[in-house]
Each structure stands twice: as structure tokens, then as C-alpha cells.
Design a protein around this motif. Structure first.
Motif, PDB file in Angstrom:
ATOM      1  N   ARG A   3       0.917  -1.473  -0.133  1.00  0.00           N
ATOM      2  CA  ARG A   3       0.038   0.044   0.414  1.00  0.00           C
ATOM      3  C   ARG A   3       0.694   1.250   0.147  1.00  0.00           C
ATOM      4  N   ILE A   4       0.046   2.047  -0.374  1.00  0.00           N
ATOM      5  CA  ILE A   4       0.825   3.647  -0.026  1.00  0.00           C
ATOM      6  C   ILE A   4       1.017   3.858   1.083  1.00  0.00           C
ATOM      7  N   LEU A  14      -2.494  -1.495  -3.613  1.00  0.00           N
ATOM      8  CA  LEU A  14      -1.272  -1.712  -4.735  1.00  0.00           C
ATOM      9  C   LEU A  14      -1.599  -2.571  -5.399  1.00  0.00           C
ATOM     10  N   ASP A  26       6.975  -2.270   4.148  1.00  0.00           N
ATOM     11  CA  ASP A  26       6.423  -1.093   4.167  1.00  0.00           C
ATOM     12  C   ASP A  26       7.139  -0.620   5.420  1.00  0.00           C
ATOM     13  N   ARG A  29      10.185   1.103   3.481  1.00  0.00           N
ATOM     14  CA  ARG A  29       9.668   2.296   3.386  1.00  0.00           C
ATOM     15  C   ARG A  29       9.364   3.104   3.660  1.00  0.00           C
ATOM     16  N   ALA A  56       5.774   0.270  -6.304  1.00  0.00           N
ATOM     17  CA  ALA A  56       5.180   1.242  -4.794  1.00  0.00           C
ATOM     18  C   ALA A  56       6.063   2.116  -4.765  1.00  0.00           C
ATOM     19  N   LEU A  59       5.633   5.526  -6.844  1.00  0.00           N
ATOM     20  CA  LEU A  59       4.228   5.791  -5.825  1.00  0.00           C
ATOM     21  C   LEU A  59       4.324   6.355  -4.756  1.00  0.00           C
ATOM     22  N   GLU A  60       4.694   5.921  -3.745  1.00  0.00           N
ATOM     23  CA  GLU A  60       5.254   6.643  -2.589  1.00  0.00           C
ATOM     24  C   GLU A  60       5.806   7.964  -2.539  1.00  0.00           C
ATOM     25  N   SER A  63       3.357  10.307  -4.423  1.00  0.00           N
ATOM     26  CA  SER A  63       1.676  10.559  -3.337  1.00  0.00           C
ATOM     27  C   SER A  63       2.366  11.920  -2.557  1.00  0.00           C
ATOM     28  N   ARG A  64       3.469  11.780  -1.736  1.00  0.00           N
ATOM     29  CA  ARG A  64       4.392  12.271  -1.637  1.00  0.00           C
ATOM     30  C   ARG A  64       5.397  14.362  -1.803  1.00  0.00           C
ATOM     31  N   ASN A  85      -1.631   1.257 -11.310  1.00  0.00           N
ATOM     32  CA  ASN A  85      -1.012   1.375 -10.111  1.00  0.00           C
ATOM     33  C   ASN A  85      -1.089   2.791 -10.086  1.00  0.00           C
ATOM     34  N   VAL A  89      -3.091   5.971  -7.894  1.00  0.00           N
ATOM     35  CA  VAL A  89      -2.592   6.516  -7.526  1.00  0.00           C
ATOM     36  C   VAL A  89      -2.848   8.564  -7.716  1.00  0.00           C
TER      37      VAL A  89
END
Length: 223
Positions: A3-4, A14, A26, A29, A56, A59-60, A63-64, A85, A89
Motif C-alpha cells: 500500500r501507499i 496497490l 512497509d 519504505r 510502490a 508511487l510513494e 503521493s508525497r 497502480n 495513485v
């Protein structure tokens, strides 16, 4: 489950290919991106995620607050998942503030050699565990011309692999271990700025696990 973790797409689950991937946990990350945010290395940056797998990591960053993210993955099945994915996102982004996300279905070496005139600020590399040290060294050497001045490169490896061989133009900054995973940080420097790195061992992570759902160790396959 992958996940994000945070940002506008936080908690988004995801997709993961049925075989051939090894998503970063997680916990690792979150530690990586917390450190990147503390250094202000994400917002507005141009990010390259090599050996992207599920996408992931890149895309993290999207998202940030990263401005542009390129996910490089040569396996067609994994690249399709990256596209799915990425669409998910980007669809969560605030109106008018969506990052540009591209999926490149190419081998890493080919992509970076053809990107010599690009200018990336942050590169995250999580290669297959079975990628040889010499192959990784070749990828890093080919990457240097595509880096912006002072760009940051983070390489994820298992601890038994040892430190990557850094080419001219990349200088090791630090490293930190999380169980069997080590994150190696390096900075783009000019030849006249380079200094000899200290011969130390990766700093062990002393924090207690922060996610009960953190994934167990997976087979030694590409992420």
C-alpha cells in the motif's frame, strides 16, 4: 498487501503481480521516505524508480509530492501492474496537482544509457537479489550522466551482498540496515568534490517494528 503509506494517496492498496516480485516492506519504505522527507528530497523532485516491480517506491514519492516519476520495469506483466497502480495513485491527487508518472518497459541499463541528457534529482534502485555486483556497478556507472548536480541515489540490497561499487561521480553518504535489508545512500558529486568514504559498517536499525502488517521475507526475486 502493498500500500501507499502517506501523502495524498495514503492507504491506497496497490496491485502486485502473482509471481516475480519482491515488494519492499512497509517498514523499510516508511523509514526510507521519512528520512527523505526530513531531508526535503521529495517535494517537486524528478524521481526515477529502477527495477520498479509494482512501482510502490516511485508511487510513494508521487503521493508525497514528487513532480515527475518514471518507473522502469522490463517484465511486461509487472509493467502492466505499474501502469494500473500509477493510474490509481494519480487519480487520488488533488485537482490540478497530479504528478506526471511514466512507465518505461525497458531494461534498466538500456534506459539509463538512453537518458544521458535527463536530469533526475532522486533515484531509488531495488534490483533483484540475484543481480550480480558487477551488473549493479554497471547500472550505477551508466546512471551518473542522467543525474542532476547533487542528486541522491538510494540502493536497496540484502546485507550479504555488501556495499555497491560506486562509480566516479557518486559518493557514498551513509547506510542503514533493517534486518536483512540495507539501504545505501550516495550523492552525485563532481570529481573535484569527491572524498574517500569511511570504511564502516551499515548502521543497524534499532527501532521496533512499526507495522504489524509488515510483509515477511519473500523469495529472492525482482521487486
Amino acid at each position: 498487501m502493498t500500500r501507499i503509506i502517506s501523502g495524498f494517496a495514503g492507504s491506497t492498496t496497490l496491485a502486485v503481480p502473482k509471481t516475480g516480485t519482491r515488494p519492499t516492506s512497509d517498514r523499510v519504505r516508511e523509514a526510507l521516505f521519512s528520512a527523505l522527507q526530513a531531508r526535503d528530497e521529495i517535494r517537486g523532485r524528478r524521481v526515477l524508480d529502477l527495477y520498479a516491480g509494482t512501482g510502490a517506491l516511485g508511487l510513494e514519492a508521487a503521493s508525497r509530492g514528487a513532480a515527475r516519476v518514471v518507473l522502469v520495469e522490463k517484465a511486461p506483466s509487472a509493467a502492466r501492474v505499474c501502469r494500473e497502480n500509477a493510474k490509481l495513485v494519480v487519480g487520488r491527487a488533488p485537482r490540478g496537482a497530479a504528478p506526471a508518472v511514466e512507465v518505461a518497459v525497458r531494461a534498466v541499463r538500456t534506459f539509463v544509457e538512453q537518458s544521458a541528457r535527463a536530469s533526475y534529482d532522486l533515484v531509488i534502485i531495488d534490483p533483484p537479489y540475484d543481480l550480480g555486483d558487477s551488473d549493479l556497478a554497471g547500472d550505477l556507472a551508466a546512471l551518473v550522466p542522467a543525474l542532476d548536480d547533487d542528486a541522491l541515489v538510494v540502493v536497496e540490497r540484502r546485507s550479504r551482498s555488501g556495499e555497491p561499487t560506486w562509480p566516479e561521480g557518486l559518493e557514498r553518504e551513509t547506510s542503514k540496515s533493517y534486518g536483512d535489508t540495507v539501504l545505501w545512500w550516495a550523492r552525485r558529486v563532481r570529481a573535484d568534490e569527491a572524498v574517500a568514504p569511511e570504511a564502516d559498517q551499515p548502521e543497524a536499525d534499532q527501532l521496533a517494528p512499526q507495522h504489524a502488517e509488515a510483509q515477511p521475507a519473500a523469495p529472492d526475486q525482482a521487486r
